[in-house]
Design a protein around this motif. Structure first.
Motif, short mmCIF file in Angstrom:
data_model
loop_
_atom_site.label_atom_id
_atom_site.label_comp_id
_atom_site.label_asym_id
_atom_site.label_seq_id
_atom_site.Cartn_x
_atom_site.Cartn_y
_atom_site.Cartn_z
N GLY A 87 0.79 -1.22 0.00
CA GLY A 87 0.00 0.00 0.00
C GLY A 87 0.82 1.27 0.00
O GLY A 87 0.27 2.36 -0.13
N LEU A 88 2.14 1.15 0.15
CA LEU A 88 3.01 2.32 0.13
C LEU A 88 3.92 2.26 -1.10
O LEU A 88 4.07 1.21 -1.73
CB LEU A 88 3.86 2.40 1.40
N ALA A 89 4.51 3.39 -1.43
CA ALA A 89 5.41 3.48 -2.58
C ALA A 89 6.76 4.02 -2.13
O ALA A 89 6.85 4.67 -1.08
CB ALA A 89 4.80 4.43 -3.62
N THR A 90 7.77 3.76 -2.92
CA THR A 90 9.09 4.35 -2.68
C THR A 90 9.49 5.14 -3.90
O THR A 90 9.34 4.67 -5.03
CB THR A 90 10.15 3.26 -2.40
N VAL A 91 9.98 6.35 -3.68
CA VAL A 91 10.53 7.18 -4.75
C VAL A 91 11.95 7.57 -4.35
O VAL A 91 12.30 7.54 -3.17
CB VAL A 91 9.69 8.45 -5.01
N THR A 92 12.74 7.93 -5.34
CA THR A 92 14.13 8.29 -5.08
C THR A 92 14.42 9.67 -5.64
O THR A 92 14.13 9.95 -6.81
CB THR A 92 15.09 7.26 -5.72
N VAL A 93 14.98 10.51 -4.78
CA VAL A 93 15.49 11.82 -5.21
C VAL A 93 16.95 11.57 -5.59
O VAL A 93 17.73 11.13 -4.75
CB VAL A 93 15.40 12.85 -4.07
N PRO A 94 17.32 11.80 -6.85
CA PRO A 94 18.69 11.51 -7.24
C PRO A 94 19.69 12.47 -6.60
O PRO A 94 19.33 13.59 -6.21
CB PRO A 94 18.68 11.68 -8.76
#
Length: 151
Positions: A87-94
């Motif tokens: 139910g959660l997501a992961t994003v990456t700030v480069p």
């Protein structure tokens, strides 16, 4: 405003929303409510602290502008490569050069106004890849935008 360099990618796990600036006033506030109703920082396992981070990324016009849809994720910093819970997501700030704009401590109501001032500035070489707000557990608030390296 200060300059900063994010020397390694920043992974953030949390709840995700696809929205745009025309709908943001109606879609983003309920997303904050959903984050806290879902347990806030406690719903993020393996978090690296209790700071809350709101990331704007996956811009429809990435690299050009913030027109169109983008992904908005509210969550916490996690170790890179962490799988998000269901139910959660992961994003990456480069890793990137950044400009950091402080917002008055304890005043999240001023964040929208701060964004308006940032967007109005035509002198900033914004990357439109991943920008974020960081809300420290102590009440400090910062907006961090990616910028192109100075030539």
């Amino acid at each position: 405003m200060r300059t900063d360099t994010l020397t390694s990618p920043l992974a953030v796990a949390g709840i995700a929303l696809r929205t745009n600036n025309l709908e943001a006033a109606e879609t983003i506030p309920p997303q904050w409510g959903a984050f806290f109703d879902g347990g806030g920082v406690t719903q993020i396992p393996h978090r690296l602290g209790d700071d809350v981070v709101a990331v704007y990324t996956a811009f429809a016009n990435e690299g050009e502008n913030n027109d169109g849809d983008y992904t908005f994720v509210i969550g916490c910093i996690v170790p890179e490569g962490s799988a998000p819970p269901q139910g959660l997501a992961t994003v990456t700030v480069p890793a990137s050069d950044r400009l950091v704009f402080p917002v008055a401590a304890g005043r999240p109501d001023l964040v929208g106004e701060a964004w308006q001032q940032i967007w109005a500035r035509t002198d900033l070489a914004k990357t439109f890849v991943a920008d974020f707000e960081r809300y420290s557990a102590e009440g400090d608030i910062e907006i961090s935008i990616g910028v192109r390296p100075q030539q």
